[in-house]
Design a protein around this motif. Sequence first.
Motif, PDB file in Angstrom:
ATOM      1  N   THR A  77      -3.729  -0.281  -4.100  1.00 36.55           N
ATOM      2  CA  THR A  77      -3.241  -1.314  -3.194  1.00 36.55           C
ATOM      3  C   THR A  77      -3.099  -2.613  -3.983  1.00 36.55           C
ATOM      4  OG1 THR A  77      -4.262  -0.340  -1.229  1.00 36.55           O
ATOM      5  CG2 THR A  77      -3.797  -2.692  -1.159  1.00 36.55           C
ATOM      6  N   ARG A 116       0.838  -1.196   0.000  1.00 32.42           N
ATOM      7  CA  ARG A 116       0.000   0.000   0.000  1.00 32.42           C
ATOM      8  C   ARG A 116       0.872   1.244   0.000  1.00 32.42           C
ATOM      9  NH1 ARG A 116      -2.630  -3.428   3.868  1.00 32.42           N
ATOM     10  NH2 ARG A 116      -4.796  -3.892   3.273  1.00 32.42           N
ATOM     11  N   VAL A 133       2.095   0.506  -7.295  1.00 29.18           N
ATOM     12  CA  VAL A 133       1.595   1.377  -6.237  1.00 29.18           C
ATOM     13  C   VAL A 133       2.198   2.773  -6.365  1.00 29.18           C
ATOM     14  CG1 VAL A 133       1.554   1.728  -3.741  1.00 29.18           C
ATOM     15  CG2 VAL A 133       1.113  -0.532  -4.672  1.00 29.18           C
ATOM     16  N   GLU A 192     -11.186  -5.620   0.967  1.00 25.24           N
ATOM     17  CA  GLU A 192     -11.137  -4.749  -0.207  1.00 25.24           C
ATOM     18  C   GLU A 192     -12.519  -4.481  -0.785  1.00 25.24           C
ATOM     19  OE1 GLU A 192      -9.366  -2.313  -3.048  1.00 25.24           O
ATOM     20  OE2 GLU A 192      -8.605  -3.161  -1.168  1.00 25.24           O
TER      21      GLU A 192
END
Length: 889
Positions: A143, A124, A159, A223
Amino acid sequence: MSRPMIVSFPGSALSDSSTPDPSWIGGKGLSLLRMTELGLPVPAGAVLSAGFFAPWVEHIQSSEPWHRLRQPQAEQTPEQERELCSQLKDLCAGLPWTEQQREALDGWRESLSTELKEGLFAVRSSSPDEDLDAASFAGGYETCLGIDLEGLESALRQVFASCLDERVLVYKREKGFDPFSVRFAAVIQRQIAADVAGVGFSLNPLTNDYDEALIEANWGLGESVVSGAVSPDRWVVDKVALELVDRELGSKKTSIWLEPEGGTSEKHGHRSDESCLGDALVLELTELIQRVEVAYGRPVDIEWAAADDRLFLLQARPITTYVPLAPEMQTEPGARRRLYADGALSKGMTTNEPLSVMELDWGKKFLHPFLHRLCGMQGTPSDNLVFFAGARLYLNLSHMLRHSSPENLAKGNRANDQLMADILVGIDADRYRSAERPQWFRLRNIGPLLSLGSQHKGMVWNSLRPFWATEKAHADYLREITKYEQYFKEEVDLSLPLAELQETASRKMMNYVFGVACPALSAGLLALALVDRLGRKKPELRELTDRLQVGFDGNVVVEMGIAQYRLAQMLPPSEFEDLSRLERKIQDRSLPPDFLDAWDRFIELYGWRGPSEMDQASPRYADAPMLALRQMSYMAGSDFDPEATHRHNMESRRQAFEELVGRSGWFRRWWLGKAHALIERFAGARDTPKHHLVLFGYTLRRRVLIEGNRLVAEGRLDRPEHVFDLTHEDLRDAEADPSLDLRRIRADNTRFIDQLKAQVKLFPQVIDSRGRILRPPAKAHQPGEMPGTAVSRGVARGPVKVLHRPDEKPIEPGDILVAYTTDPGWTPLFVNAAAVVLEVGGVLQHGAVVAREYGKPCVVGIDRVVSRLRDGQIVEVDGNSGVLRLLDE
């Protein structure tokens, strides 16, 4: 000492001297280190610092798309910006690894235990700009889930690329960050193979209640909840009693699961009819949320996961969108709550912005002692009926419920704020009524009330006199206005000490308001009420009585808008294309003499007005001509003539009166004649008291700025306007102690105000002492309709334009102006608007009055209309039935 490129957790003990700088590891990384240090169940991982990614940032910033993106925003379309951001993200796929990056990353991988080496990870962002008190960037960065050590390098590139996304660029601009300052860090964290996961909030984001936690969950990884892809299960928990308050089973149509070999998969309909958390785990999760809240010292939201009935904390960050209350307004958790109404929204101030430190301090010094002398109120939120606190003006509804019902409170608010009235009708009086009678609510306090009446006995006389001597009363009224304005514009002595000037000017203002302005206002309002009552009793006369209630002579707000329109028409529209140049021409006197004469007259009559004018910290037209010029630019070249419309309304009103008289018997003719004479002379006085209160406030502003200029000359403040971030005590202390650090005091004074500016877009109308925002009950409506209250007749269709400030963007001809609340600084925007929609407002509120005078349909009191509509939506505003219809859905 060099800073580490990678910081592991657990294993990095923190102390005041060793805590990494958030600018180095980001808010998310620092939070995880802190939570690990506190012994909270955080999965192991590491933070890759801004130093680790610095070579990539340098590589990107040397590229050709980056240099093109840095061009002035005015020279690029949103589509061009989006394409350049996409090109920059594509470059990230080929970013080279430096020797230092590989050495640091390989060293961290080698330090892992065998279990972690064989496990999977989540990658992340931890940008130094995100997860801050004022900006979370939630959902802005990508992420990567289910990543093994071999896929780590690719995940880090992916990311990192998300920091170049157009969404991040736009969010940075909105929050006041430099959009081209790229700082990036990342978190690598052991991935939990969750059975269930989700998010939790230490306050209820649906109601803003500080004593409730809200938890959302779905099967598998979190998520699906974080991204908003599903309707999750939801629980509301009373944090004080640690009891479930509410639960709601979500549809949970899709869930995301960690694959043992890496990556994720989806399941559809997996146990969607079952609750994914038991009550015991919900309460355990609530306790975890509370521990994190205590550690942060403020409301937080977390991401969590549960595997084999064991909880894990994945992330924690401050909540940046809740409405905070000043400490003095809060009651203890679990104690009986007080209920407050925001008086600054509709009770004359009509502002949706925090009041300045100086304005708040003056309000306390003026209002609180007055109420104490009047009936013994102590000037605190727990005691007063009305008080200044938390950068706003509030009413203590709990005390009002001691001697009034919710229905009567609603009735008293309906004319100025229909939505507040709708809220008040539905409040639980037993829950919020003060348990004990306030000290000032005693028979002995009738003495000061009678004394006040004796001091202002002229108010009673002047209120009655217009009914039998209308013309003489009106002539005296105009003469008193001239004397008042002459005093504040020409005779007031600004060389007096600030405290002495305030005392003298306040006495003058009070005598005028009670003895002159309010009686005139009352006479006009009473006459209008009589006419309105006739229309309600005799529906066949309603059309005529409605016409009697518009077209008033002497309304300063309407006349100010007309004066601005005239000025705008005196110059070619091309002059308004460069407002800075136009301002210089006014200063240099290099414009046509007739325009300059009209400009000088405008400043003489209205120079003390301006947006947010009830706060003495706000600049006025005389201080900042650009304020007026920008408003005039919206009118330049407009086909709508507000002056012609106003004249038509006046003529229509007089014709309606003649028709009514012709359809009435002798008694009704008699009282209609009296009422219309009062309307003719005094109905326009509706905005005059505020006009002169603003003049009084402008006088205080001028005097305070003298202090500000002096402190700048002494090197103690950076700008004269910063003096409005100080209190009167601060100024006295500064005079007594030349070494006093006013910059530090100013920063301390504005900390809560800055928090409000960062977090609160719309101040709630009714809120209790534990932060709970009350909403009105839902109204019955047809699909595609938003019901409200009609305050100006007519029907119009057009594209929506949502504004939070009058200078935010122009209103083009035919736009539907949608706003939370308006003050006279918004009047020029009404010229081009086809119709007006206000969340806060009533039949006597500024927006409704101007809309009627300009002949614009207007609907008020639609709950959350500002957040429910977006620019460009085609709607129909029905000012006859009070309904807004969506036409493009």
